[in-house]
Design an enzyme around this catalytic site. Structure first.
Site, PDB file in Angstrom:
ATOM      1  N   ARG B  60       6.548  24.078  -7.877  1.00 36.00           N
ATOM      2  CA  ARG B  60       6.167  25.539  -7.001  1.00 36.00           C
ATOM      3  C   ARG B  60       5.016  26.167  -7.687  1.00 36.00           C
ATOM      4  NH1 ARG B  60      12.114  26.190  -6.892  1.00 36.00           N
ATOM      5  NH2 ARG B  60      12.056  27.534  -8.681  1.00 36.00           N
ATOM      6  N   GLU B  97      18.685  23.955 -20.436  1.00 36.80           N
ATOM      7  CA  GLU B  97      20.139  24.482 -20.915  1.00 36.80           C
ATOM      8  C   GLU B  97      20.872  23.372 -21.076  1.00 36.80           C
ATOM      9  OE1 GLU B  97      23.432  27.013 -18.336  1.00 36.80           O
ATOM     10  OE2 GLU B  97      21.506  26.295 -17.417  1.00 36.80           O
TER      11      GLU B  97
END
Lengths: 172, 172
Positions: B60, B97
């Site tokens: 993106r 994460e």
């Protein structure tokens, strides 16, 4: 000012595998005047053709498609690999050299559109762009044209795109 | 004409997993005037700041970065996942994460540049953009600023970017 876009594309031998000559657009992309000239050249072909949206597949199609959309003052709709788009999607599968892959478009992405321009960086065998075009047509939307920075003519991808007007800025 | 960019961003609950609210930029991207306004707004902040190149991570970041580069009349340098860039690269690893990931930039991509603008669509925890900035700095190039369409302020990503001027058009 005329810019020789062909000279801005870099050849990388044996990428992604031995025997393949890769046409690298990053050297065109990093050249401000060349990048501007390339985008304007695509936009100029379709400027008065009623294009309401530009559609393009990830990831390199985003570079060209979002920028052409900007120059044409319309929006851009991304076509992505499965699982990337967050809302409800339409999925299309297509055959690769080895195995198959799939692409998705948001189901509501082209609501209210009747004519779009489909864009990618490079036309090789045409599998990805054909899958993209099939998604657009399944959504009931017309295609004004299909535009690329580069066409590898010896791979015959244009044969897959017989129903469309094809524009390629540089042909090898 | 003032356009409320915030109203163009769509909320998708429970994506990519339960309990997460995803900020979907595709509704902004498909709106021609909103897309134009967003890109111009970023470009206007950095227009007279000596930016010689825009750098952004896939996928993106390509949408925003390549278009901002076009508007600023400079080039764009893509930062990609391993194995995607065809020439010699510099690689940086970063922690996610769960587990870790890596990004690459062409070793010669910023040759001759001294000041760049780094761009992505969204600032969350800042891991991807920090890895991108580290690659730029390892190439010995200065960063004029870091710009995003969206910032998720509650994730504290700005803490990772203390050394930089940060621009975000819409803050949640």
């Amino acid at each position: 000012m005329e810019i020789d876009l062909r000279s801005k594309i870099r050849d990388i031998p044996d990428f992604p595998k031995p025997g393949v000559r890769f046409r690298d657009i990053t050297t065109l992309l990093r050249d401000g005047p060349a990048w501007r000239h390339a985008i304007k050249s695509i936009a100029d072909v379709y400027r008065d053709r009623g294009v309401e949206m530009v559609v393009g597949p990830e990831a390199r199609g985003f570079l060209v498609g979002a920028t052409v959309a900007y120059e044409l003052r319309v929006g851009f709709v991304p076509v992505r690999r499965p699982g990337k788009l967050p809302a409800r999607t339409l999925r299309g599968e297509y055959v690769l050299e080895y195995g198959q892959d799939a692409l998705e478009i948001h189901l509501d992405a082209l609501e209210g559109c009747s004519k779009v321009l489909v864009v990618d960086d490079l036309l090789a065998t045409g599998g990805t762009i054909k899958a993209t075009l099939d998604l657009v047509r399944q959504l009931g939307v017309g295609v004004v044209g299909v535009a690329f920075l580069i066409e590898l003519t010896y791979l015959g991808g244009r044969e897959n795109l017989k129903d469309y007007e094809v524009t390629a800025l540089v042909r090898f």
